[in-house]
Design an enzyme around this catalytic site. Structure first.
Site, short mmCIF file in Angstrom:
data_model
loop_
_atom_site.label_atom_id
_atom_site.label_comp_id
_atom_site.label_asym_id
_atom_site.label_seq_id
_atom_site.Cartn_x
_atom_site.Cartn_y
_atom_site.Cartn_z
N GLU A 33 -5.49 -8.94 0.51
CA GLU A 33 -6.12 -8.99 1.67
C GLU A 33 -7.45 -8.58 1.58
O GLU A 33 -8.01 -8.02 0.48
CB GLU A 33 -5.30 -7.45 2.38
N GLU B 227 0.85 -1.13 -0.11
CA GLU B 227 -0.07 -0.12 0.09
C GLU B 227 0.61 1.32 -0.12
O GLU B 227 0.72 2.00 1.08
CB GLU B 227 -1.19 0.22 1.15
#
Ligand code: PNW
Length: 471
Positions: A352, A165
C-alpha cells in the site's frame, strides 16, 4: 534503460469491507466491522457504515474493466472471512466462495494478477464472541479458512497475504479501541494477541502450501519506519536502530514486534517489561511453529526522521500534510524497505502507498488531484533509489484504486485513483489514474530523472548484504 526490473509488478489494492458492500447478502455472516458501525455510538465519522461502500460486490466487473483500462497489472483484494464462513469455523457459504472465484476469473481474463489478502480486519462476529484474536482458538480457525480458500482458488492464485497490519488489528482494535471490536486491553494481553497472530500466519502458511506447494505467502505488517536526517553511515545506522527499538514509546506499533517472532524467533532485547514477561511464558514448542514468510508486504505512508544520535526530530511548522493530516515524507519509501531488508533479508512487495485528498468534481466535470500525483511521484522516486541500491522490492501497489470506506473516518477521506460519487456510484477517473497508467506503461521511466542529481538511476544487480541479524 530500465530503472525498475522488467518483471516489477505494478498494481493497486483494496479491502473487502472498504469497497464491497453487500454486507448481509447471499448468506454472509456478520463481521466485527458490521457490528462496530451499526452500533452508532460515535465510532465512525457521520455514523457511516460499509453496508454499501462502493458496491463492488455487484460492480466488480465494471471495476476490473476500469483497472484494465488504466493498465493495472495486479490487484490486491481481501476476502471477507464471514462471507465465506459465516460463523468463522463452521459451514462454508458456497455463494461467498463463488463471488471470489468469479472475481479471480474476471481478473485473470483481463491479465490482472490476483493477490489475495486473507484478513483485512473483518473478523466473523461469532469468533469475536469467543475472544477473537485474544483466544488461541483463532489459530486453527484461521488455518482452516486459509486452506478452504487455497483449495477453492487452486493454481489461479499464486500469492497470498495472510494478515493485514497486525499492528492495527491489535493496537487499534484491542488497545486504543479506535477500530472494531473497540476494546481496550493492557500490554500483556496485546502481546498475547500478537503471538496468536504470528501463530495464525504460520498455520495459514503451512496449510496453503500443503494444498499448493508453489504459492508465495507473505504477511503485511506496518508501524514506525525511520529515515536519517543526513545520508551518512552514522545517520543510516541511527535510523535502523530507531526503527526497531521497542523501548521507545509505541512498541506495539513497530514492524519487529511481529516479524522478529516469525523470522528471528525471539523478541528484541529492547522489549518493554510487559512484553518480556509475556515472552518468558511462551512454550518453546511455539517457536518451532513459526513460519518465515516468503516475502514481506510493506504498507508505506509516512515515517519519522532521526538525527545521527537517533533522536527523533520535530517537523517544522507548516510541514506538508495530506488531507488526513499525515505528513508527506517520501524518504520513508527508500529507507523503510532498506532497513527491513537489512534486518530480515527477505524480498518485499509494497502492498500500500497513497494519500487522501479533499477531492471533488471540478466545474469542468473532471477530478483534478495534483497533490496525489506529486505524492506518488515523490514516493516512487524514492522507491527507485531503494531498488537501485539493490533492495529486492518486487512490486508496488497503490492504495487505493477506488475511493472507499476509510474505517473510523468514514467516506470523508478519499484515497482513490478513481473518484466514487457515492449517491450514484458513478466512477470518475481522477487525473492521477492517467498519470499512474503512464508510469505502468513506461515501467517507471515516465518518472523522469531524480531531481536531486538530475539522473535516472539504473538497477544495481549487486544485491545488498544484510547486517546478519537473522543469521
Ligand atoms: C492502512 N499509520 O492502514 C490500511 O491497511 C487500509 O485499510 C487503510 O485504508 C489505509 O491504510 C489508509 O489509511 C493504516 O498510522 C493505518 O501510519 C495506520 C497507518 C497507516 C496505514
Amino acid at each position: 534503460m530500465l530503472s525498475f526490473p522488467k518483471d516489477f509488478l505494478w498494481g493497486v489494492a483494496c479491502a473487502s469491507y472498504q469497497c464491497e458492500g453487500g454486507w448481509d447478502e447471499d448468506g454472509k455472516g456478520r463481521s466485527i466491522w458490521d457490528d462496530f458501525c451499526h452500533d452508532l455510538s460515535g465510532h465512525i465519522r457521520n455514523d457511516e457504515t460499509g453496508d454499501t461502500a462502493c458496491d463492488s460486490y455487484h460492480r466488480f466487473r465494471e471495476d476490473v474493466a476500469l483497472m484494465k483500462e488504466f493498465g493495472v497489472r495486479a490487484y490486491r483484494f481481501s476476502v471477507s472471512w464471514p462471507r465465506v464462513i459465516p460463523d468463522g469455523d463452521g459451514d462454508v457459504n458456497e455463494a461467498g466462495l463463488r463471488f471470489y472465484g468469479q472475481l479471480v476469473d474476471e481478473l485473470l481474463a483481463n491479465d490482472i494478477e490476483p493477490l489475495v489478502t486473507l484478513y483485512h480486519w473483518d473478523l466473523p462476529s461469532a469468533l469475536q464472541d469467543r475472544g477473537g484474536w485474544l483466544s488461541r482458538d483463532i489459530v486453527s480457525a484461521f488455518g482452516r479458512y486459509a486452506e478452504i480458500l487455497a483449495r477453492a482458488f487452486g493454481p489461479r492464485v499464486k500469492t497470498y497475504l495472510t494478515i493485514n497490519e497486525p499492528q492495527c488489528v491489535t493496537w487499534l482494535g484491542y488497545g486504543s479501541g479506535e477500530h472494531a471490536p473497540g476494546l481496550r486491553m493492557g500490554e500483556e494481553k496485546l502481546a498475547q494477541i500478537y503471538h496468536n497472530i504470528a501463530l495464525s500466519h504460520s498455520e495459514a502458511q503451512r496449510r496453503i502450501k500443503a494444498v499448493q506447494e508453489d504459492a508465495l505467502v507473505g504477511i503485511v505488517p506496518c508501524g514506525r519506519l525511520c529515515f536519517p536526517e543526513k545520508d551518512t553511515p552514522r545517520g543510516r545506522d541511527a535510523a535502523y536502530r530507531a526503527t526497531f527499538d521497542l523501548s521507545r514509546p509505541g512498541w506495539y506499533f513497530t514492524f519487529n514486534i511481529i516479524l522478529d517472532s516469525l523470522i528471528l524467533r525471539r523478541y528484541d532485547d529492547s522489549a518493554p517489561e510487559a512484553v518480556r514477561r509475556f515472552a518468558s511464558r511462551i512454550p518453546s514448542a511455539d517457536w518451532d511453529l513459526m513460519e518465515t514468510p516468503d516475502f514481506i508486504g510493506v504498507n508505506v505512508y509516512n515515517g519519522d526522521v532521526v538525527d545521527e544520535n537517533g533522536d527523533f526530530l520535530k517537523r517544522h511548522p507548516g510541514f506538508p500534510l495530506t488531507a488526513m493530516k499525515w505528513p508527506v515524507t517520501p524518504e520513508v519509501m527508500h529507507y523503510g524497505p532498506l532497513n527491513l531488508y537489512r534486518r530480515y533479508g527477505l524480498p518485499m512487495l509494497i502492498t500500500e502507498n497513497g494519500q487522501s485528498c479533499n477531492d471533488r468534481i471540478f466545474l469542468d466535470g473532471r477530478v483534478h488531484d495534483p497533490e496525489r500525483i506529486d505524492f506518488l511521484h515523490r514516493y516512487l522516486l524514492q522507491l527507485r533509489r531503494a531498488v537501485c541500491e539493490g533492495v529486492p522490492v518486487k512490486g508496488y501497489l497503490q492504495w487505493s484504486f477506488l475511493d472507499n470506506f476509510e474505517w473510523s473516518h468514514g467516506y470523508d477521506e478519499r484515497f482513490g485513483l478513481i473518484y466514487v460519487d457515492y449517491p450514484t456510484q458513478r466512477r470518475i477517473p481522477k487525473d492521477s489514474a492517467g498519470w499512474y497508467r503512464d508510469v505502468i506503461k513506461s515501467g517507471g521511466a515516465s518518472l523522469g530523472p531524480d531531481p536531486e542529481d538530475g539522473k535516472v538511476q539504473t538497477c544495481n544487480s549487486d544485491i545488498l548484504t544484510t547486517n546478519g541479524a537473522n543469521t
